[in-house]
Every structure is written in structure tokens, then in C-alpha cells.
Design a protein around this motif. Structure first.
Motif, PDB file in Angstrom:
ATOM      1  N   VAL A 198       0.542  -0.946  -0.351  1.00 19.01           N
ATOM      2  CA  VAL A 198      -0.361   0.116   0.332  1.00 19.01           C
ATOM      3  C   VAL A 198       1.137   1.095  -0.398  1.00 19.01           C
ATOM      4  N   MET A 199       2.221   1.444   0.622  1.00 21.15           N
ATOM      5  CA  MET A 199       2.825   1.729   0.895  1.00 21.15           C
ATOM      6  C   MET A 199       3.169   2.832  -0.487  1.00 21.15           C
ATOM      7  N   PHE A 200       3.949   2.070  -0.810  1.00 21.61           N
ATOM      8  CA  PHE A 200       5.190   1.598  -2.377  1.00 21.61           C
ATOM      9  C   PHE A 200       3.915   2.019  -3.349  1.00 21.61           C
ATOM     10  N   MET A 201       2.145   1.998  -3.543  1.00 13.84           N
ATOM     11  CA  MET A 201       1.504   2.176  -4.167  1.00 13.84           C
ATOM     12  C   MET A 201       0.521   3.612  -3.927  1.00 13.84           C
ATOM     13  N   ILE A 202       1.573   4.325  -2.552  1.00 12.35           N
ATOM     14  CA  ILE A 202       1.085   5.678  -3.038  1.00 12.35           C
ATOM     15  C   ILE A 202       1.969   6.197  -3.125  1.00 12.35           C
ATOM     16  N   LEU A 203       3.585   6.104  -2.909  1.00 13.35           N
ATOM     17  CA  LEU A 203       4.744   6.235  -3.234  1.00 13.35           C
ATOM     18  C   LEU A 203       5.315   6.724  -4.621  1.00 13.35           C
ATOM     19  N   MET A 204       4.344   5.715  -5.190  1.00 17.42           N
ATOM     20  CA  MET A 204       4.659   5.276  -6.556  1.00 17.42           C
ATOM     21  C   MET A 204       3.912   6.071  -7.772  1.00 17.42           C
ATOM     22  N   SER A 205       3.241   6.935  -6.876  1.00 19.69           N
ATOM     23  CA  SER A 205       1.812   7.703  -7.591  1.00 19.69           C
ATOM     24  C   SER A 205       2.531   9.514  -7.747  1.00 19.69           C
ATOM     25  N   GLY A 206       2.632   9.213  -5.980  1.00 22.41           N
ATOM     26  CA  GLY A 206       3.437  10.438  -6.455  1.00 22.41           C
ATOM     27  C   GLY A 206       4.572  11.097  -6.705  1.00 22.41           C
ATOM     28  N   LEU A 207       5.546   9.926  -6.903  1.00 26.95           N
ATOM     29  CA  LEU A 207       6.902   9.872  -7.621  1.00 26.95           C
ATOM     30  C   LEU A 207       6.376  10.336  -9.188  1.00 26.95           C
ATOM     31  N   ILE A 208       5.684   9.856  -9.870  1.00 26.77           N
ATOM     32  CA  ILE A 208       4.968   9.626 -11.278  1.00 26.77           C
ATOM     33  C   ILE A 208       4.528  11.008 -11.698  1.00 26.77           C
ATOM     34  N   LEU A 209       3.695  11.631 -10.272  1.00 24.16           N
ATOM     35  CA  LEU A 209       3.430  13.381 -10.782  1.00 24.16           C
ATOM     36  C   LEU A 209       4.572  14.109 -10.851  1.00 24.16           C
ATOM     37  N   TYR A 210       5.751  13.868  -9.435  1.00 25.20           N
ATOM     38  CA  TYR A 210       6.613  14.452  -9.065  1.00 25.20           C
ATOM     39  C   TYR A 210       7.333  14.536 -10.121  1.00 25.20           C
ATOM     40  N   GLN A 211       7.859  13.930 -10.990  1.00 22.68           N
ATOM     41  CA  GLN A 211       9.037  13.666 -12.545  1.00 22.68           C
ATOM     42  C   GLN A 211       8.205  13.874 -14.039  1.00 22.68           C
ATOM     43  N   THR A 212       6.933  13.590 -13.853  1.00 28.55           N
ATOM     44  CA  THR A 212       6.577  14.310 -14.402  1.00 28.55           C
ATOM     45  C   THR A 212       6.392  16.113 -14.297  1.00 28.55           C
ATOM     46  N   SER A 213       6.046  16.697 -13.615  1.00 31.59           N
ATOM     47  CA  SER A 213       6.315  18.100 -13.166  1.00 31.59           C
ATOM     48  C   SER A 213       7.756  18.222 -12.848  1.00 31.59           C
ATOM     49  N   GLU A 214       8.676  17.630 -12.974  1.00 33.27           N
ATOM     50  CA  GLU A 214      10.121  18.292 -12.614  1.00 33.27           C
ATOM     51  C   GLU A 214      10.432  18.470 -14.460  1.00 33.27           C
ATOM     52  N   MET A 215       9.602  17.426 -15.315  1.00 31.84           N
ATOM     53  CA  MET A 215      10.377  17.712 -16.990  1.00 31.84           C
ATOM     54  C   MET A 215       9.573  19.242 -17.119  1.00 31.84           C
ATOM     55  N   VAL A 216       8.116  18.704 -16.880  1.00 30.28           N
ATOM     56  CA  VAL A 216       7.396  20.202 -17.957  1.00 30.28           C
ATOM     57  C   VAL A 216       7.934  21.109 -16.926  1.00 30.28           C
ATOM     58  N   ASN A 217       8.440  20.889 -15.974  1.00 33.24           N
ATOM     59  CA  ASN A 217       8.754  22.610 -15.281  1.00 33.24           C
ATOM     60  C   ASN A 217      10.496  22.960 -15.376  1.00 33.24           C
ATOM     61  N   GLY A 218      10.888  22.419 -15.883  1.00 29.14           N
ATOM     62  CA  GLY A 218      12.424  22.541 -16.110  1.00 29.14           C
ATOM     63  C   GLY A 218      12.949  21.991 -14.874  1.00 29.14           C
ATOM     64  N   GLY A 219      12.976  20.768 -13.656  1.00 32.40           N
ATOM     65  CA  GLY A 219      13.904  21.182 -13.041  1.00 32.40           C
ATOM     66  C   GLY A 219      14.640  19.097 -13.337  1.00 32.40           C
ATOM     67  N   GLU A 220      13.954  18.469 -14.615  1.00 32.19           N
ATOM     68  CA  GLU A 220      14.901  17.734 -15.123  1.00 32.19           C
ATOM     69  C   GLU A 220      15.320  18.023 -16.315  1.00 32.19           C
ATOM     70  N   ASP A 221      16.452  17.504 -17.176  1.00 29.12           N
ATOM     71  CA  ASP A 221      16.339  18.105 -17.787  1.00 29.12           C
ATOM     72  C   ASP A 221      17.393  16.748 -18.878  1.00 29.12           C
ATOM     73  N   ASN A 222      17.115  15.736 -18.277  1.00 30.11           N
ATOM     74  CA  ASN A 222      18.376  14.529 -18.853  1.00 30.11           C
ATOM     75  C   ASN A 222      17.202  13.344 -18.920  1.00 30.11           C
ATOM     76  N   TYR A 223      16.722  12.721 -20.440  1.00 23.53           N
ATOM     77  CA  TYR A 223      15.725  12.126 -20.751  1.00 23.53           C
ATOM     78  C   TYR A 223      15.797  10.584 -20.313  1.00 23.53           C
ATOM     79  N   ILE A 224      17.285  10.645 -20.110  1.00 24.05           N
ATOM     80  CA  ILE A 224      17.280   9.022 -19.392  1.00 24.05           C
ATOM     81  C   ILE A 224      17.193   8.942 -17.776  1.00 24.05           C
ATOM     82  N   MET A 225      17.714  10.263 -17.470  1.00 23.22           N
ATOM     83  CA  MET A 225      17.399   9.764 -15.269  1.00 23.22           C
ATOM     84  C   MET A 225      15.934  10.020 -15.257  1.00 23.22           C
ATOM     85  N   ALA A 226      14.721  10.757 -16.065  1.00 19.27           N
ATOM     86  CA  ALA A 226      13.514  10.869 -15.701  1.00 19.27           C
ATOM     87  C   ALA A 226      13.136   9.776 -16.698  1.00 19.27           C
ATOM     88  N   THR A 227      13.424   8.480 -17.463  1.00 20.18           N
ATOM     89  CA  THR A 227      12.916   7.997 -17.725  1.00 20.18           C
ATOM     90  C   THR A 227      13.136   6.738 -16.812  1.00 20.18           C
TER      91      THR A 227
END
Length: 226
Positions: free
Chosen positions: A174-203
Motif C-alpha cells: 500500500v505504501m509503495f502504491m501511494i509513493l510511486m503514484s506521487g513519484l509519477i506526479l513529481y517526475q512529470t512535473s520536474e520535466m514540465v517545469n524544468g527541474g529535470e533536463d536528462n531524458y535517461i534519468m527521467a525514464t
């Protein structure tokens, strides 16, 4: 003179924004293309493991292979060898998934359970990614929570595995489901807002989120069908 200077600054700002938008779109496109390819490759290696009835690997081999290839990919992320490394990582993780899938296929309604886990994972990933892309909301505030939460969940998962505690194992899923859902939101947001610029690490981040989301959902659904 001042009007020309002002116009020049506006043009420069506009051009900079356009360049940033192009870079962001390129990053998102490359990330999702690479993510699709790595997921497909994982599916192939997982299928091979299922068809050959591969034995479940020792947990230390799994952890050593995962973290070793993860650090190697991070080290090579700015070179073409980073692509080879990420396919080695995701192929290895796909292979480790095969014995797990075989275990659930042996349960009553096992095929349905696996397909429900696949469908649920896909629905969660697409829904959360679409929300983050559409709203462009900044989820960077989740960084500390996710880091601490994943660390706690990882330690709890090891304790559940070695101490054979089904209740704790359920809580970890249950914890991992919640945390991984948050991680998807976080990483996608980082790509959109300039927090991540390397597509390999984002992948890698999105792949790990999808992998853990799937295994956690598979565990929960498997318990429900027992």
C-alpha cells in the motif's frame, strides 16, 4: 532608443521562452519514447522468464543488479552508453519480474489477476501523467516526502521479506502504491517545469515507479483473489 531597447528585451524574453518550450517538449517526447521502448524490452525479458519457468533470483542478486546498473546508468547518463545501460537495467528488472508473474499465474484466476494489475498500472500512470502535463502544477515540494517515504518503505520491505511478516508486506505494498503514484506526479512535473533536463534519468525514475506500482498492485490483487 528606449522603445527599441524595450522591444529587444521583449523579443529576447519571447525567444528564450520559445527555446525553453521546445527543449521541454523534446525532453518529454524523448522520455516517453525511451520509456515505451524500455517497457517493451522488459516485457520481452519477463515473457522469456515466464516461458522458461525461470527460478526466482536471490534477493541480494536482484538488489545488487538493480543498484549496480542504476548507478552505472546515472554515471553514463550523458553519453550514448547510457542508453545501453538503461536497457540492461530494465531488461534485468523485466527478467526478475517473470518468476513473480509465474507465481501469480499459478493462483486461482491468476491470469485475470495479472491482467488487472497491468490494466490498473497503465490507468494510474496515464491518469497521473496526463494530470501533471495538463495542469503543469509544480510538485517539487514532494521531493523530501518521497525520498523519506521510499527509504522507509524499502527498509520495511526488507524486514517483511526476511522476517516473513504478511501483514507488514501488505502495508508495504500500500505504501509503495501511494509513493510511486506521487513519484509519477513529481517526475512529470520536474520535466514540465524544468527541474529535470536528462531524458535517461527521467525514464529511469518513471520506469521504477511503474515497476513498483505494478508489483504492489499485483500483490494486493493476488491477496484479494486467494
Amino acid at each position: 532608443m528606449s522603445e527599441r531597447y524595450t522591444d529587444s528585451r521583449v523579443a529576447t524574453a519571447t525567444g528564450g521562452a520559445a527555446t525553453q518550450a521546445l527543449a521541454t517538449n523534446r525532453l518529454i517526447r524523448n522520455t516517453y519514447i525511451l520509456l515505451s521502448m524500455t517497457l517493451a524490452f522488459s516485457a520481452v525479458t519477463a515473457g522469456m522468464a515466464v516461458l522458461t519457468d525461470a527460478p526466482r533470483l536471490n534477493i541480494f542478486v536482484v538488489l545488487g543488479g538493480f543498484f549496480g546498473l542504476l548507478f552505472l546508468t546515472q554515471y553514463l547518463r550523458n553519453s550514448v552508453w547510457g542508453l545501453a545501460s538503461i536497457f540492461a537495467l530494465t531488461g534485468f528488472m523485466g527478467y526478475t519480474l517473470g518468476p513473480i508473474i509465474n507465481l501469480y499465474l499459478g493462483l486461482p484466476n491468476g491470469g485475470q489477476t495479472v491482467m488487472m494489475a497491468f490494466g490498473g498500472t497503465a490507468a494510474i500512470f496515464v491518469g497521473l501523467s496526463a494530470y501533471a502535463l495538463a495542469t503543469r502544477r509544480d510538485f517539487s515540494f514532494m521531493r523530501g516526502f518521497l525520498f523519506a517515504g521510499i527509504l522507509v518503505a524499502f527498509v520495511a520491505a526488507l524486514a517483511a521479506y526476511f522476517l516473513q511478516m504478511p501483514g507488514l508486506s501488505l502495508a508495504v505494498s500500500v505504501m509503495f502504491m501511494i509513493l510511486m503514484s506521487g513519484l509519477i506526479l513529481y517526475q512529470t512535473s520536474e520535466m514540465v517545469n524544468g527541474g529535470e533536463d536528462n531524458y535517461i534519468m527521467a525514464t529511469i525514475t518513471l520506469y521504477v515507479a511503474i515497476y513498483n506500482l505494478f508489483t504492489s498492485l499485483l500483490h494486493l490483487l493476488g491477496l484479494a483473489n486467494e
